[in-house]
Design a protein around this motif. Structure first.
Motif, PDB file in Angstrom:
ATOM      1  N   TYR A 175       0.854  -1.189   0.000  1.00 26.77           N
ATOM      2  CA  TYR A 175       0.000   0.000   0.000  1.00 26.77           C
ATOM      3  C   TYR A 175       0.889   1.237   0.000  1.00 26.77           C
ATOM      4  N   TYR A 176       0.301   2.353  -0.402  1.00 27.72           N
ATOM      5  CA  TYR A 176       1.055   3.603  -0.484  1.00 27.72           C
ATOM      6  C   TYR A 176       1.068   4.298   0.869  1.00 27.72           C
ATOM      7  N   LEU A 177       2.253   4.679   1.333  1.00 30.24           N
ATOM      8  CA  LEU A 177       2.383   5.386   2.600  1.00 30.24           C
ATOM      9  C   LEU A 177       3.372   6.546   2.456  1.00 30.24           C
ATOM     10  N   PRO A 178       2.904   7.783   2.581  1.00 34.83           N
ATOM     11  CA  PRO A 178       3.839   8.923   2.571  1.00 34.83           C
ATOM     12  C   PRO A 178       4.777   8.830   3.775  1.00 34.83           C
ATOM     13  N   GLU A 179       6.026   9.138   3.542  1.00 32.20           N
ATOM     14  CA  GLU A 179       7.034   8.988   4.607  1.00 32.20           C
ATOM     15  C   GLU A 179       6.737   9.870   5.818  1.00 32.20           C
ATOM     16  N   ASP A 180       6.082  11.006   5.592  1.00 33.53           N
ATOM     17  CA  ASP A 180       5.836  11.910   6.721  1.00 33.53           C
ATOM     18  C   ASP A 180       4.757  11.397   7.679  1.00 33.53           C
ATOM     19  N   LEU A 181       4.105  10.278   7.352  1.00 31.57           N
ATOM     20  CA  LEU A 181       3.121   9.685   8.260  1.00 31.57           C
ATOM     21  C   LEU A 181       3.747   8.625   9.182  1.00 31.57           C
ATOM     22  N   ILE A 182       5.037   8.357   8.997  1.00 33.65           N
ATOM     23  CA  ILE A 182       5.724   7.418   9.895  1.00 33.65           C
ATOM     24  C   ILE A 182       6.083   8.161  11.179  1.00 33.65           C
ATOM     25  N   ALA A 183       5.438   7.772  12.275  1.00 33.75           N
ATOM     26  CA  ALA A 183       5.630   8.470  13.557  1.00 33.75           C
ATOM     27  C   ALA A 183       7.074   8.326  14.031  1.00 33.75           C
ATOM     28  N   GLN A 184       7.708   9.456  14.321  1.00 33.35           N
ATOM     29  CA  GLN A 184       9.106   9.453  14.756  1.00 33.35           C
ATOM     30  C   GLN A 184       9.252   9.510  16.276  1.00 33.35           C
ATOM     31  N   THR A 185       8.229  10.021  16.940  1.00 34.33           N
ATOM     32  CA  THR A 185       8.275  10.142  18.401  1.00 34.33           C
ATOM     33  C   THR A 185       6.918   9.752  18.979  1.00 34.33           C
ATOM     34  N   PRO A 186       6.881   9.285  20.225  1.00 37.40           N
ATOM     35  CA  PRO A 186       5.592   8.976  20.857  1.00 37.40           C
ATOM     36  C   PRO A 186       4.849  10.256  21.234  1.00 37.40           C
ATOM     37  N   LEU A 187       3.516  10.148  21.310  1.00 33.93           N
ATOM     38  CA  LEU A 187       2.718  11.267  21.784  1.00 33.93           C
ATOM     39  C   LEU A 187       3.011  11.536  23.260  1.00 33.93           C
ATOM     40  N   ALA A 191      -6.879   5.544   6.534  1.00 33.51           N
ATOM     41  CA  ALA A 191      -5.964   6.053   7.565  1.00 33.51           C
ATOM     42  C   ALA A 191      -4.959   7.031   6.966  1.00 33.51           C
ATOM     43  N   VAL A 192      -4.450   6.719   5.787  1.00 38.68           N
ATOM     44  CA  VAL A 192      -3.508   7.615   5.097  1.00 38.68           C
ATOM     45  C   VAL A 192      -4.194   8.937   4.764  1.00 38.68           C
ATOM     46  N   ASN A 210      -4.514  11.145   7.709  1.00 42.18           N
ATOM     47  CA  ASN A 210      -3.243  11.495   8.364  1.00 42.18           C
ATOM     48  C   ASN A 210      -3.028  10.784   9.701  1.00 42.18           C
ATOM     49  N   TYR A 211      -3.399   9.516   9.759  1.00 45.41           N
ATOM     50  CA  TYR A 211      -3.045   8.716  10.932  1.00 45.41           C
ATOM     51  C   TYR A 211      -1.526   8.571  10.983  1.00 45.41           C
ATOM     52  N   ARG A 212      -1.012   8.327  12.185  1.00 46.79           N
ATOM     53  CA  ARG A 212       0.420   8.118  12.376  1.00 46.79           C
ATOM     54  C   ARG A 212       0.691   6.608  12.319  1.00 46.79           C
ATOM     55  N   PHE A 213       1.730   6.208  11.600  1.00 44.83           N
ATOM     56  CA  PHE A 213       1.977   4.791  11.332  1.00 44.83           C
ATOM     57  C   PHE A 213       3.167   4.222  12.111  1.00 44.83           C
TER      58      PHE A 213
END
Length: 341
Positions: free
Chosen positions: A8-20, A324-325, A328-331
């Motif tokens: 599936y297509y996933l923009p890189e900016d949706l990959i969560a880098q830090t926890p909430l 989800a994409v 703008n869900y975080r992945f």
């Protein structure tokens, strides 16, 4: 069935880098596996989908601070190792880079020689076996010298190491966190118990398979690595009772799912046991243990996307991921959650 069917297509900016800031304020996509319908929630509202008498099953494994940066004694080359599996006493299976520099007999020093690792076995795909040499208590040394082995798609430094552990982490031995459980707080778990929902634990130490992509074209050709699991007598009895009473078993994470399904397949009920599992769940699999699943959003073409597709249907999952994409869900590990009801 081809692996590319789970892309599936996933923009890189949706990959969560830090926890909430707050664990349970992540978003929750609720997917009905029968109808494919979707609702959008906050994670703390998961309590509304759990009923009195249901049993929530969490994986209480604890992540080792298993990433170590050291110096090769013979040449002073910088070497990184990741402790994956305790084979026996002080002998460990490790992932090494650059692996080509490490041959049998090579010694790596960490923390001014507080810890040494002597290579005693050379294998493919960057795998080496090491004997660890130290004085004192290994876990204390690792707490001092090691860092959390964050997945390669996380590029930000983790400020608080505890955020890559669940609040109920207990049994040390994982090379990665069971990330679906990262959304729970102690307060939320207390509220779930107050509602009359049972909470119980299994252990599965997440191992090498987490770091390995699927490199075959046909799903059936992929081989899963083995991971250690265990279930207590109390948990087994509770789960059998839940089944018999017609209530639901809700697994938190794919690791809990694999543990429960392994035991149900092997014994046709839940019993006190431990062992190694390499169960591979993909569409066509008939679930024997779980009814619902709380999980995160997984990597394209991964075995975990295949597992959730087995439970909810491939089309339902890929549609949910597409939505989800769009929303703008975080992945991935520090991302948002999905509840498959």
């Amino acid at each position: 069935m081809e692996v590319k069917e789970f892309d599936y297509y996933l923009p890189e900016d949706l990959i969560a880098q830090t926890p909430l800031l707050k664990r349970d304020e992540s978003r929750l996509l609720v997917l009905d596996k029968k109808t494919g319908s979707i609702n959008h929630e906050k994670f703390y509202n998961i309590i509304n989908y759990l009923n009195k008498g249901d049993t929530l099953v969490l994986n209480n494994t604890k992540v080792l601070p298993a990433r170590l940066i050291g110096i090769k004694e013979q040449t002073d080359a910088v070497i990184e190792i990741l402790l994956l599996k305790n084979l026996e006493k002080d002998k460990w299976e490790c992932l090494v880079k650059p692996a080509r520099r490490i041959k049998e007999g090579t010694i790596i020093s960490f923390g001014g020689k507080k810890l040494k690792a002597k290579c005693c076995g050379v294998f493919e795909d960057g795998i080496r076996h090491f004997e660890l040499l130290y004085e004192g208590i290994l876990m204390e040394i690792l707490e001092e010298l090691g860092t959390m082995p964050l997945p390669p798609y996380i590029h930000e430094k983790l400020k608080d190491q505890s955020r890559y552990q669940t609040v109920y982490a207990k049994e040390v031995g994982s090379a990665a966190a069971p990330t679906a459980g990262l959304h729970f707080t102690e307060e939320l778990l207390d509220k779930i118990k107050e509602k009359g929902v049972n909470i119980t634990y299994v252990t599965l130490h997440v191992g090498l398979g987490t770091f390995r992509p699927v490199n075959v074209e046909k799903i059936e050709e992929h081989e899963m690595h083995s991971e250690f699991y265990s279930m207590s007598k109390e948990t087994a009895e509770l789960l059998n009772k839940t089944h018999q009473s017609g209530k639901k078993i809700i697994a938190v994470g794919t690791t809990s799912t694999r543990t429960l399904e392994t035991i149900a397949n092997k014994y046709e009920q839940f019993i006190e046991c431990s062992g190694w599992t390499n169960i591979f769940i993909y569409p066509g699999y008939k679930f024997k243990a779980i009814d619902n699943l709380i999980t995160n959003f997984h990597l394209p073409k991964s075995t975990l996307v295949m597992l959730v597709s087995a439970l909810a249907g491939r089309e339902n999952i890929l549609n949910a991921y597409q939505i989800a994409v769009k929303n703008n869900y975080r992945f991935f590990s520090f991302g948002d959650a999905m509840f498959i009801k």
